[in-house]
Design a protein around this motif. Structure first.
Motif, PDB file in Angstrom:
ATOM      1  N   GLU A 163       5.181  -2.127  -7.710  1.00 35.75           N
ATOM      2  CA  GLU A 163       4.195  -1.083  -7.410  1.00 35.75           C
ATOM      3  C   GLU A 163       4.753   0.305  -7.704  1.00 35.75           C
ATOM      4  OE1 GLU A 163       0.177  -0.468  -5.992  1.00 35.75           O
ATOM      5  OE2 GLU A 163       1.318  -2.250  -6.545  1.00 35.75           O
ATOM      6  N   VAL A 164       5.964   0.569  -7.236  1.00 36.79           N
ATOM      7  CA  VAL A 164       6.563   1.882  -7.470  1.00 36.79           C
ATOM      8  C   VAL A 164       6.709   2.152  -8.962  1.00 36.79           C
ATOM      9  CG1 VAL A 164       8.652   3.271  -7.196  1.00 36.79           C
ATOM     10  CG2 VAL A 164       7.780   1.969  -5.264  1.00 36.79           C
ATOM     11  N   PRO A 211       6.130   8.299  -5.624  1.00 38.61           N
ATOM     12  CA  PRO A 211       5.452   7.291  -4.790  1.00 38.61           C
ATOM     13  C   PRO A 211       6.363   6.747  -3.694  1.00 38.61           C
ATOM     14  CG  PRO A 211       6.129   6.316  -6.889  1.00 38.61           C
ATOM     15  CD  PRO A 211       6.437   7.789  -6.979  1.00 38.61           C
ATOM     16  N   LEU A 267       7.424  -4.552  -4.047  1.00 41.19           N
ATOM     17  CA  LEU A 267       7.523  -3.106  -3.846  1.00 41.19           C
ATOM     18  C   LEU A 267       7.969  -2.399  -5.115  1.00 41.19           C
ATOM     19  CD1 LEU A 267       9.111  -3.241  -0.302  1.00 41.19           C
ATOM     20  CD2 LEU A 267       6.925  -2.139  -0.846  1.00 41.19           C
ATOM     21  N   ILE A 282       6.002   3.445  -1.047  1.00 42.21           N
ATOM     22  CA  ILE A 282       5.169   2.260  -0.855  1.00 42.21           C
ATOM     23  C   ILE A 282       5.680   1.458   0.327  1.00 42.21           C
ATOM     24  CG2 ILE A 282       4.251   0.178  -1.978  1.00 42.21           C
ATOM     25  CD1 ILE A 282       3.502   2.746  -3.443  1.00 42.21           C
ATOM     26  N   ARG A 296       0.837  -1.209   0.000  1.00 42.04           N
ATOM     27  CA  ARG A 296       0.000   0.000   0.000  1.00 42.04           C
ATOM     28  C   ARG A 296       0.867   1.252   0.000  1.00 42.04           C
ATOM     29  NH1 ARG A 296       0.410   2.428   4.854  1.00 42.04           N
ATOM     30  NH2 ARG A 296       0.833   1.168   6.724  1.00 42.04           N
ATOM     31  N   LEU A 297       0.215   2.376  -0.203  1.00 38.89           N
ATOM     32  CA  LEU A 297       0.900   3.658  -0.134  1.00 38.89           C
ATOM     33  C   LEU A 297       1.274   3.979   1.312  1.00 38.89           C
ATOM     34  CD1 LEU A 297      -1.340   5.808  -2.511  1.00 38.89           C
ATOM     35  CD2 LEU A 297       0.914   4.853  -2.999  1.00 38.89           C
ATOM     36  N   TYR A 345       3.509   3.131 -10.822  1.00 33.72           N
ATOM     37  CA  TYR A 345       3.170   4.539 -10.617  1.00 33.72           C
ATOM     38  C   TYR A 345       4.062   5.443 -11.457  1.00 33.72           C
ATOM     39  CZ  TYR A 345      -0.064   3.706  -6.720  1.00 33.72           C
ATOM     40  OH  TYR A 345      -1.139   3.319  -5.954  1.00 33.72           O
ATOM     41  N   TYR A 386       9.879  -1.226   2.652  1.00 34.77           N
ATOM     42  CA  TYR A 386       9.350  -0.067   1.933  1.00 34.77           C
ATOM     43  C   TYR A 386      10.239   0.247   0.742  1.00 34.77           C
ATOM     44  CZ  TYR A 386      13.016   2.661   4.315  1.00 34.77           C
ATOM     45  OH  TYR A 386      14.220   3.150   4.773  1.00 34.77           O
ATOM     46  N   TYR A 438      10.719   3.571  -2.425  1.00 27.93           N
ATOM     47  CA  TYR A 438      10.265   4.865  -2.916  1.00 27.93           C
ATOM     48  C   TYR A 438      11.141   5.296  -4.080  1.00 27.93           C
ATOM     49  CZ  TYR A 438      14.203   6.724  -0.193  1.00 27.93           C
ATOM     50  OH  TYR A 438      15.454   6.971   0.324  1.00 27.93           O
TER      51      TYR A 438
END
Length: 196
Positions: free
Chosen positions: A120-121, A69, A117, A71, A22-23, A124, A82, A84
């Motif tokens: 997802e990043v 982003p 991760l 994440i 998730r964010l 975006y 995490y 980013y």
């Protein structure tokens, strides 16, 4: 007939029952910083040597999340890692490139969280309009280099003995990954906040 399997300690099977990607929010800062603090104090993976205060880290997160982003991965409600994105360079012509960073709590290694991760990043970043992502890896760090190579990154260069931490000289190896086509007139990337 009963078969008993004995795994070496580093390959213990540990199924993930509840994994969430998730964010991040600023409310996550304390738990994220707790993960990062271990890397600062115990490894050469980051060149940072002083643990930032929670307030300073929240400011850092806020500045990054204003355009990129950030994440987190949760396992059973606990932040396990995490990732980013951030600016690759200050000059305007760097605008279609971004740097990636990923940190996983050592308790949750070998659960493919780095891949989750990054997936997802990067999704975006594609929507924002970025074309290339970079990873700067302090070396030696064979685990991180192997991960980035398996993800599809290509090694593009190395700075030897560019940093000194924990009584040793360290290099930085750069990797890149193309995530969009290179067109002659690309649209300028939009802020991550404009996607929401």
């Amino acid at each position: 007939c009963i078969y008993r399997f004995s795994f070496p300690p580093q390959f213990v099977y540990n199924p993930i029952m509840n994994k969430t990607i998730r964010l991040a929010t600023l409310d996550d800062a304390e738990k994220i910083l707790a993960i990062y603090e271990k890397y600062i104090k115990n490894t050469t993976i980051t060149f940072e040597v002083e643990v930032p205060t929670l307030e300073a880290f929240q400011t850092r997160m806020k500045n990054i999340m204003s355009f990129f982003p950030w994440i987190v991965a949760e396992i059973d409600g606990e932040i396990a890692g995490y990732a980013y994105a951030s600016k690759h360079g200050e000059r305007a012509a760097y605008g279609w490139s971004a740097d990636l960073s990923v940190y996983i709590d050592e308790k949750f290694h070998r659960h493919h969280l780095g891949t989750d991760l990054y997936d997802e990043v990067i999704q975006y970043l594609k929507k924002q309009g970025f074309c290339t992502v970079y990873a700067a890896i302090s070396t030696p760090n064979p685990r991180s280099e192997a991960f980035h190579q398996s993800y599809g990154f290509h090694k593009i260069g190395e700075f030897k003995n560019v940093g000194h931490k924990m009584n040793q000289w360290l290099g930085v190896t750069w990797y890149d990954l193309q995530i969009a086509d290179y067109v002659s007139n690309p649209k300028e990337p939009i802020s991550f906040t404009q996607l929401q």
